[in-house]
Design a protein around this motif. Structure first.
Motif, mmCIF file in Angstrom:
data_model
loop_
_atom_site.group_PDB
_atom_site.id
_atom_site.type_symbol
_atom_site.label_atom_id
_atom_site.label_comp_id
_atom_site.label_asym_id
_atom_site.label_seq_id
_atom_site.Cartn_x
_atom_site.Cartn_y
_atom_site.Cartn_z
ATOM 1 N N ALA A 2 3.799 -13.513 3.687
ATOM 2 C CA ALA A 2 3.039 -13.160 2.491
ATOM 3 C C ALA A 2 2.362 -14.380 1.884
ATOM 4 C CB ALA A 2 3.945 -12.493 1.469
ATOM 5 N N ALA A 3 2.998 -15.554 1.968
ATOM 6 C CA ALA A 3 2.414 -16.771 1.404
ATOM 7 C C ALA A 3 1.113 -17.124 2.117
ATOM 8 C CB ALA A 3 3.403 -17.925 1.495
ATOM 9 N N THR A 6 -1.505 -14.842 0.649
ATOM 10 C CA THR A 6 -1.805 -15.228 -0.727
ATOM 11 C C THR A 6 -2.652 -16.501 -0.746
ATOM 12 O OG1 THR A 6 0.242 -14.233 -1.496
ATOM 13 C CG2 THR A 6 -0.789 -15.820 -2.966
ATOM 14 N N THR A 7 -2.332 -17.446 0.122
ATOM 15 C CA THR A 7 -3.126 -18.668 0.210
ATOM 16 C C THR A 7 -4.558 -18.348 0.626
ATOM 17 O OG1 THR A 7 -1.196 -20.000 0.759
ATOM 18 C CG2 THR A 7 -3.343 -20.908 1.368
ATOM 19 N N HIS A 8 -4.722 -17.465 1.584
ATOM 20 C CA HIS A 8 -6.064 -17.150 2.107
ATOM 21 C C HIS A 8 -6.852 -16.218 1.181
ATOM 22 C CE1 HIS A 8 -9.110 -16.919 5.244
ATOM 23 N NE2 HIS A 8 -9.212 -15.642 4.935
ATOM 24 N N VAL A 81 -6.317 -13.515 11.920
ATOM 25 C CA VAL A 81 -6.479 -14.923 12.279
ATOM 26 C C VAL A 81 -5.545 -15.801 11.442
ATOM 27 C CG1 VAL A 81 -8.091 -16.882 12.271
ATOM 28 C CG2 VAL A 81 -8.817 -14.671 13.173
ATOM 29 N N ALA A 82 -5.463 -15.544 10.135
ATOM 30 C CA ALA A 82 -4.565 -16.324 9.272
ATOM 31 C C ALA A 82 -3.118 -16.184 9.744
ATOM 32 C CB ALA A 82 -4.702 -15.883 7.817
ATOM 33 N N ALA A 83 -2.705 -14.965 10.083
ATOM 34 C CA ALA A 83 -1.335 -14.742 10.555
ATOM 35 C C ALA A 83 -1.096 -15.429 11.897
ATOM 36 C CB ALA A 83 -1.066 -13.246 10.681
ATOM 37 N N ALA A 84 -2.041 -15.292 12.809
ATOM 38 C CA ALA A 84 -1.885 -15.920 14.123
ATOM 39 C C ALA A 84 -1.773 -17.436 13.992
ATOM 40 C CB ALA A 84 -3.061 -15.542 15.035
ATOM 41 N N LEU A 85 -2.611 -18.034 13.168
ATOM 42 C CA LEU A 85 -2.552 -19.483 12.980
ATOM 43 C C LEU A 85 -1.226 -19.897 12.377
ATOM 44 C CD1 LEU A 85 -6.195 -20.190 11.734
ATOM 45 C CD2 LEU A 85 -5.204 -20.760 13.971
ATOM 46 N N ALA A 86 -0.691 -19.110 11.445
ATOM 47 C CA ALA A 86 0.601 -19.428 10.857
ATOM 48 C C ALA A 86 1.714 -19.307 11.893
ATOM 49 C CB ALA A 86 0.880 -18.518 9.663
ATOM 50 N N LEU A 88 1.445 -19.551 15.159
ATOM 51 C CA LEU A 88 1.264 -20.485 16.263
ATOM 52 C C LEU A 88 1.339 -21.951 15.829
ATOM 53 C CD1 LEU A 88 -1.630 -18.614 18.081
ATOM 54 C CD2 LEU A 88 0.782 -18.716 18.755
ATOM 55 N N GLU A 89 1.420 -22.195 14.533
ATOM 56 C CA GLU A 89 1.468 -23.571 14.035
ATOM 57 C C GLU A 89 2.721 -24.266 14.543
ATOM 58 O OE1 GLU A 89 2.018 -25.689 9.730
ATOM 59 O OE2 GLU A 89 0.737 -23.935 9.835
ATOM 60 N N PRO A 90 2.544 -25.439 15.136
ATOM 61 C CA PRO A 90 3.726 -26.170 15.623
ATOM 62 C C PRO A 90 4.672 -26.488 14.467
ATOM 63 C CG PRO A 90 1.686 -27.232 16.338
ATOM 64 C CD PRO A 90 1.306 -26.165 15.367
ATOM 65 N N ARG A 91 5.948 -26.377 14.731
ATOM 66 C CA ARG A 91 6.956 -26.657 13.685
ATOM 67 C C ARG A 91 7.714 -27.906 14.030
ATOM 68 N NH1 ARG A 91 7.272 -21.646 10.670
ATOM 69 N NH2 ARG A 91 6.021 -20.223 11.849
#
Length: 91
Positions: A2-3, A6-8, A81-86, A88-91
């Motif tokens: 959800a964050a 909300t950011t996007h 796209v926002a969800a996919a990027l989140a 797939l973001e390296p942790r």
């Protein structure tokens, strides 16, 4: 997640209750034992829904796959796209 929305999308990001879907998509990943996410794009805003409900005209609201949901295509694509990027973001 959800964050991320909300950011996007700022104050336009809404969270709705979990919904059942009218497709059999969940059967395939469940049978394979893998997680899945089903995204539905397009909705009827609450004011429109309540007015149709009060008038007894819920059947006149757009259903899944309705061309009346076309204006949400851009927003839906941005959300995916926002969800996919989140995810797939390296942790």
């Amino acid at each position: 997640m959800a964050a991320v929305f909300t950011t996007h999308f700022g104050g336009h990001a809404l969270e709705i209750d979990r919904q059942t879907v009218n497709e059999d998509f969940s059967n395939i990943p469940s049978a394979a034992g893998v997680p899945f996410t089903y995204w539905g794009m397009g909705f009827t805003d609450e004011k429109t829904y309540r007015a149709a409900e009060k008038a007894g005209h819920l059947q006149d609201l757009p259903t899944n796959h309705s061309p009346k949901f076309l204006p949400t295509l851009r927003t839906g694509t941005e959300a995916l796209v926002a969800a996919a990027l989140a995810w797939l973001e390296p942790r």
